[in-house]
Design a protein around this motif. Structure first.
Motif, mmCIF file in Angstrom:
data_model
loop_
_atom_site.group_PDB
_atom_site.id
_atom_site.type_symbol
_atom_site.label_atom_id
_atom_site.label_comp_id
_atom_site.label_asym_id
_atom_site.label_seq_id
_atom_site.Cartn_x
_atom_site.Cartn_y
_atom_site.Cartn_z
ATOM 1 N N MET A 1 0.832 -1.208 0.000
ATOM 2 C CA MET A 1 0.000 0.000 0.000
ATOM 3 C C MET A 1 0.865 1.257 0.000
ATOM 4 O O MET A 1 1.814 1.355 0.768
ATOM 5 C CB MET A 1 -0.899 0.011 1.244
ATOM 6 C CG MET A 1 -1.937 -1.081 1.264
ATOM 7 S SD MET A 1 -3.280 -0.799 0.088
ATOM 8 C CE MET A 1 -4.322 0.287 1.007
ATOM 9 N N ILE A 2 0.505 2.213 -0.828
ATOM 10 C CA ILE A 2 1.204 3.501 -0.849
ATOM 11 C C ILE A 2 0.465 4.444 0.089
ATOM 12 O O ILE A 2 -0.733 4.680 -0.071
ATOM 13 C CB ILE A 2 1.247 4.084 -2.282
ATOM 14 C CG1 ILE A 2 1.986 3.133 -3.224
ATOM 15 C CG2 ILE A 2 1.909 5.469 -2.273
ATOM 16 C CD1 ILE A 2 1.908 3.524 -4.700
ATOM 17 N N ARG A 3 1.193 4.963 1.067
ATOM 18 C CA ARG A 3 0.590 5.818 2.097
ATOM 19 C C ARG A 3 0.597 7.278 1.631
ATOM 20 O O ARG A 3 1.662 7.821 1.335
ATOM 21 C CB ARG A 3 1.349 5.657 3.419
ATOM 22 C CG ARG A 3 1.342 4.216 3.924
ATOM 23 C CD ARG A 3 2.260 4.023 5.131
ATOM 24 N NE ARG A 3 1.806 4.777 6.286
ATOM 25 C CZ ARG A 3 0.860 4.363 7.122
ATOM 26 N NH1 ARG A 3 0.266 3.192 6.937
ATOM 27 N NH2 ARG A 3 0.508 5.110 8.164
ATOM 28 N N ASP A 22 -9.035 6.313 -2.366
ATOM 29 C CA ASP A 22 -9.306 5.120 -1.545
ATOM 30 C C ASP A 22 -10.001 4.003 -2.333
ATOM 31 O O ASP A 22 -10.076 2.868 -1.865
ATOM 32 C CB ASP A 22 -10.131 5.495 -0.302
ATOM 33 C CG ASP A 22 -9.253 6.040 0.831
ATOM 34 O OD1 ASP A 22 -8.034 5.730 0.840
ATOM 35 O OD2 ASP A 22 -9.772 6.760 1.705
ATOM 36 N N GLU A 24 -8.808 2.871 -4.994
ATOM 37 C CA GLU A 24 -7.691 2.090 -5.542
ATOM 38 C C GLU A 24 -7.186 1.110 -4.481
ATOM 39 O O GLU A 24 -6.957 1.497 -3.332
ATOM 40 C CB GLU A 24 -6.555 3.017 -5.977
ATOM 41 C CG GLU A 24 -6.967 4.076 -6.987
ATOM 42 C CD GLU A 24 -7.276 3.501 -8.361
ATOM 43 O OE1 GLU A 24 -6.630 2.511 -8.761
ATOM 44 O OE2 GLU A 24 -8.178 4.044 -9.035
ATOM 45 N N THR A 25 -6.997 -0.130 -4.868
ATOM 46 C CA THR A 25 -6.634 -1.160 -3.890
ATOM 47 C C THR A 25 -5.225 -1.004 -3.315
ATOM 48 O O THR A 25 -4.937 -1.521 -2.238
ATOM 49 C CB THR A 25 -6.755 -2.570 -4.519
ATOM 50 O OG1 THR A 25 -5.939 -2.608 -5.696
ATOM 51 C CG2 THR A 25 -8.194 -2.875 -4.883
ATOM 52 N N ASP A 26 -4.359 -0.284 -4.028
ATOM 53 C CA ASP A 26 -2.969 -0.157 -3.570
ATOM 54 C C ASP A 26 -2.654 1.215 -2.973
ATOM 55 O O ASP A 26 -1.504 1.512 -2.659
ATOM 56 C CB ASP A 26 -2.003 -0.455 -4.715
ATOM 57 C CG ASP A 26 -2.177 0.499 -5.900
ATOM 58 O OD1 ASP A 26 -3.288 1.059 -6.050
ATOM 59 O OD2 ASP A 26 -1.218 0.683 -6.661
ATOM 60 N N LEU A 27 -3.674 2.075 -2.826
ATOM 61 C CA LEU A 27 -3.457 3.416 -2.278
ATOM 62 C C LEU A 27 -4.227 3.578 -0.974
ATOM 63 O O LEU A 27 -5.372 3.137 -0.868
ATOM 64 C CB LEU A 27 -3.898 4.495 -3.279
ATOM 65 C CG LEU A 27 -3.297 4.438 -4.687
ATOM 66 C CD1 LEU A 27 -3.828 5.589 -5.540
ATOM 67 C CD2 LEU A 27 -1.772 4.470 -4.641
ATOM 68 N N ASP A 28 -3.601 4.239 -0.002
ATOM 69 C CA ASP A 28 -4.231 4.426 1.304
ATOM 70 C C ASP A 28 -4.008 5.863 1.784
ATOM 71 O O ASP A 28 -2.865 6.265 2.016
ATOM 72 C CB ASP A 28 -3.611 3.435 2.304
ATOM 73 C CG ASP A 28 -4.264 3.486 3.673
ATOM 74 O OD1 ASP A 28 -5.415 3.987 3.780
ATOM 75 O OD2 ASP A 28 -3.629 3.021 4.644
ATOM 76 N N ASP A 113 -2.507 6.954 -11.051
ATOM 77 C CA ASP A 113 -1.307 6.499 -11.754
ATOM 78 C C ASP A 113 -0.126 7.427 -11.466
ATOM 79 O O ASP A 113 1.003 6.974 -11.291
ATOM 80 C CB ASP A 113 -1.582 6.429 -13.256
ATOM 81 C CG ASP A 113 -0.433 5.773 -14.009
ATOM 82 O OD1 ASP A 113 0.008 4.683 -13.581
ATOM 83 O OD2 ASP A 113 0.043 6.353 -15.002
ATOM 84 N N ARG A 116 1.368 6.596 -8.151
ATOM 85 C CA ARG A 116 2.214 5.383 -8.252
ATOM 86 C C ARG A 116 3.567 5.703 -8.887
ATOM 87 O O ARG A 116 4.609 5.222 -8.440
ATOM 88 C CB ARG A 116 1.496 4.318 -9.091
ATOM 89 C CG ARG A 116 0.250 3.762 -8.437
ATOM 90 C CD ARG A 116 -0.385 2.664 -9.286
ATOM 91 N NE ARG A 116 -1.675 2.304 -8.730
ATOM 92 C CZ ARG A 116 -2.856 2.705 -9.239
ATOM 93 N NH1 ARG A 116 -2.891 3.427 -10.358
ATOM 94 N NH2 ARG A 116 -3.978 2.353 -8.654
ATOM 95 N N HIS A 119 5.713 7.734 -6.513
ATOM 96 C CA HIS A 119 6.183 6.822 -5.462
ATOM 97 C C HIS A 119 7.344 5.962 -5.964
ATOM 98 O O HIS A 119 8.268 5.643 -5.208
ATOM 99 C CB HIS A 119 5.022 5.942 -4.988
ATOM 100 C CG HIS A 119 5.387 4.971 -3.913
ATOM 101 N ND1 HIS A 119 5.607 3.634 -4.156
ATOM 102 C CD2 HIS A 119 5.593 5.154 -2.579
ATOM 103 C CE1 HIS A 119 5.924 3.035 -3.017
ATOM 104 N NE2 HIS A 119 5.928 3.928 -2.047
#
Length: 201
Positions: A1-3, A22, A24-28, A113, A116, A119
């Motif tokens: 997860m990207i915070r 939120d 997005e499954t990989d973003l928090d 995107d 990501r 990051h």
């Protein structure tokens, strides 16, 4: 997860961005603040990895915050997300250490995107703004001229600007005269407006 930390003085915009990201499954989204001067502490305590920053916020601007993050939390990446698509802002943001620059009407999928990519260590800049920034070139103003024009933006008299800048009236007049010449304006008010609309101040 990207915070992710969101910094925007408009609660509605913050909430909308948080809701979109939120999904997005990989973003928090781990923190939200409404002032620029709250970002560094919030990023530190929430262990944010990417900070989405508006430019115009109370406390500190997004450009100032990007610089602070680079100095104090170099592992944290910053991405400017703003309404103000001015070419000069793009250059200033990247110089301040921001990893990217997007406009708020960017589609949600592109924003996710961009987070990501930032990051991952890449740079992301709105393509239209990037082209404009390259065409317009760097600000012709010195740092001091920029400071003086920023103080002149609200129409303050020269004596008031001089007091705020802690300079003599004559020195301020010289800086204003130089700035008027460089911007091609005919008055200090016009020079300040031109510099602001180009994102130089």
């Amino acid at each position: 997860m990207i915070r992710i930390l969101l910094a925007d003085d408009q609660a509605l915009v913050r909430g909308a961005l948080a809701a979109l990201l939120d999904l997005e499954t990989d973003l928090d989204v781990v923190a939200q603040v409404g002032r620029g001067d709250e970002v560094v502490a919030a990023a530190r305590s929430s262990r944010a990895e990417v900070c989405l920053l508006d430019i115009e916020m109370p406390g500190s601007t997004g450009l100032e915050v990007a610089e602070q993050l680079r100095a104090e939390l170099p592992a944290v990446r910053s991405l400017i997300v703003t309404t103000f698509g001015r070419p000069g802002y793009v250059r200033r943001a990247l110089d301040a250490g921001a990893a990217g620059f997007l406009i708020k009407d960017t589609p949600a999928r592109e924003l996710a995107d961009a987070v990501r990519r930032v990051h991952a260590g890449l740079r992301v800049v709105d393509p239209n703004l990037a082209a404009e920034a390259m065409m317009s070139g760097p600000s012709p103003l010195t740092t001091r001229e920029s400071e003086i024009l920023l103080l002149a933006l609200d129409g303050s008299p020269v004596a008031v600007i001089a007091a705020r800048a802690q300079l003599s009236v004559g020195t301020v007049r010289n800086h204003l005269s130089a700035a008027i010449g460089k911007t091609g304006a005919s008055t200090r008010a016009e020079a300040a407006q031109l510099a602001h609309s180009n994102g130089w101040i």
